[in-house]
Scaffold this active site. Structure first.
Site, PDB file in Angstrom:
ATOM      1  N   LYS A  63       0.770  -1.268   0.068  1.00 10.69           N
ATOM      2  CA  LYS A  63       0.101  -0.008   0.149  1.00 10.69           C
ATOM      3  C   LYS A  63       0.967   1.233   0.005  1.00 10.69           C
ATOM      4  CE  LYS A  63      -3.293  -0.016   2.873  1.00 10.69           C
ATOM      5  NZ  LYS A  63      -4.012  -0.252   4.253  1.00 10.69           N
TER       6      LYS A  63
HETATM    7  C1  E4P Z   1      -7.545   0.157   4.669  1.00 12.07           C
HETATM    8  O1  E4P Z   1      -6.790  -0.714   4.153  1.00 12.07           O
HETATM    9  C2  E4P Z   1      -7.491   1.179   5.800  1.00 12.07           C
HETATM   10  O2  E4P Z   1      -6.518   0.272   6.799  1.00 12.07           O
HETATM   11  C3  E4P Z   1      -8.458   1.238   6.778  1.00 12.07           C
HETATM   12  O3  E4P Z   1      -9.648   1.184   6.005  1.00 12.07           O
HETATM   13  C4  E4P Z   1      -8.713   2.794   7.347  1.00 12.07           C
HETATM   14  O4  E4P Z   1      -9.410   2.868   7.800  1.00 12.07           O
HETATM   15  P1  E4P Z   1      -9.573   4.104   9.080  1.00 12.07           P
HETATM   16  O5  E4P Z   1      -9.940   5.364   8.381  1.00 12.07           O
HETATM   17  O6  E4P Z   1     -10.781   3.806  10.000  1.00 12.07           O
HETATM   18  O7  E4P Z   1      -8.250   4.179   9.886  1.00 12.07           O
END
Ligand code: E4P
Length: 218
Positions: free
Chosen positions: A83
């Site tokens: 990512k």
């Molecule tokens: C996706 O891979 C992210 O880890 C996640 O959806 C982030 O979400 P958040 O905004 O609750 O931290």
């Protein structure tokens, strides 16, 4: 459509895998920081449990650092997707990883424009952060739908992976509009099953059966 679970807990991944048909595991630095475990151990363990990809986020801020981390993550499990934040260095890292054939996509996506450039860079996925887009004052569902509709119109193969999902209402709105993929916390995933009427109906069937023998008794 792919459904991923967003957690670093092996127990939560196993429980969800027993109950549902999941397509992989996403992680991020915030949920990793809530544990004492090393990121490598988290990704290795998740990879042993799931048949799908494990998404691991780079922490470096430089292009070289992102590329080094994304490459290094490939040794942690059979199917790791890096990512990469949708920043200027992130786009440059995506380009280099594309050239090297390292699976990587764009995360922390807030706009359709970021998503388009990531898709043009052959990102394996783009992750619009629905809840956080709402927090910023824009419309997370509308932005994500727009990205999906652009990708469909352009024939991009990049997966639109909706992230930062806060509730089942958001999830259902995205299912309805043909989202490619979605990741959510164990709590939001589990809440898909909630229906007090289902529980009441099941209790009603049990009461109706009364003290008759169980169906499989002699
Ligand atoms: C996706 O891979 C992210 O880890 C996640 O959806 C982030 O979400 P958040 O905004 O609750 O931290």
């Amino acid at each position: 459509m792919n459904i991923y679970i967003d957690t670093v807990s092996p127990e939560q991944i196993r429980t969800a895998e027993r109950r549902f048909q999941l397509d992989g595991v996403t992680t991020n630095p915030s949920i990793v920081a809530e544990t004492d475990r090393r990121y490598k151990n988290i990704v290795e363990t998740a990879g042993e449990i799931t048949d799908g990809p494990v998404f691991a986020q780079v922490l470096a801020e430089s292009v070289d650092g992102m590329v080094r981390e994304a490459r290094g993550y490939q040794d942690w499990a059979d199917d790791v997707v890096a990512k990469i934040p949708a920043t200027r260095p992130g786009f440059e890292a995506l380009g280099r990883l594309r050239a090297d054939g390292v699976p990587a996509g764009a995360t922390v996506v807030y706009t359709a424009e970021q998503a388009v450039l990531a898709a043009k860079n052959d990102a394996t996925f783009v992750a619009p952060y629905v809840g956080r887009i709402d927090d910023s004052g824009a419309d997370g569902i509308a932005t994500t739908r727009r990205i999906q509709s652009i990708f469909d119109a352009q024939g991009f193969e990049t997966e639109v992976l909706a992230a930062s999902i806060r509730n089942t209402t958001q999830a259902t709105a995205l299912y309805e509009s043909g989202i490619d993929g979605i990741t959510m916390s164990p709590a939001v995933l589990d809440a898909h099953v909630d229906s007090s009427e289902t529980a009441e109906s099941v209790a009603g069937f049990a009461a109706a059966w009364g003290d008759q023998d169980p169906p499989l008794s002699e």
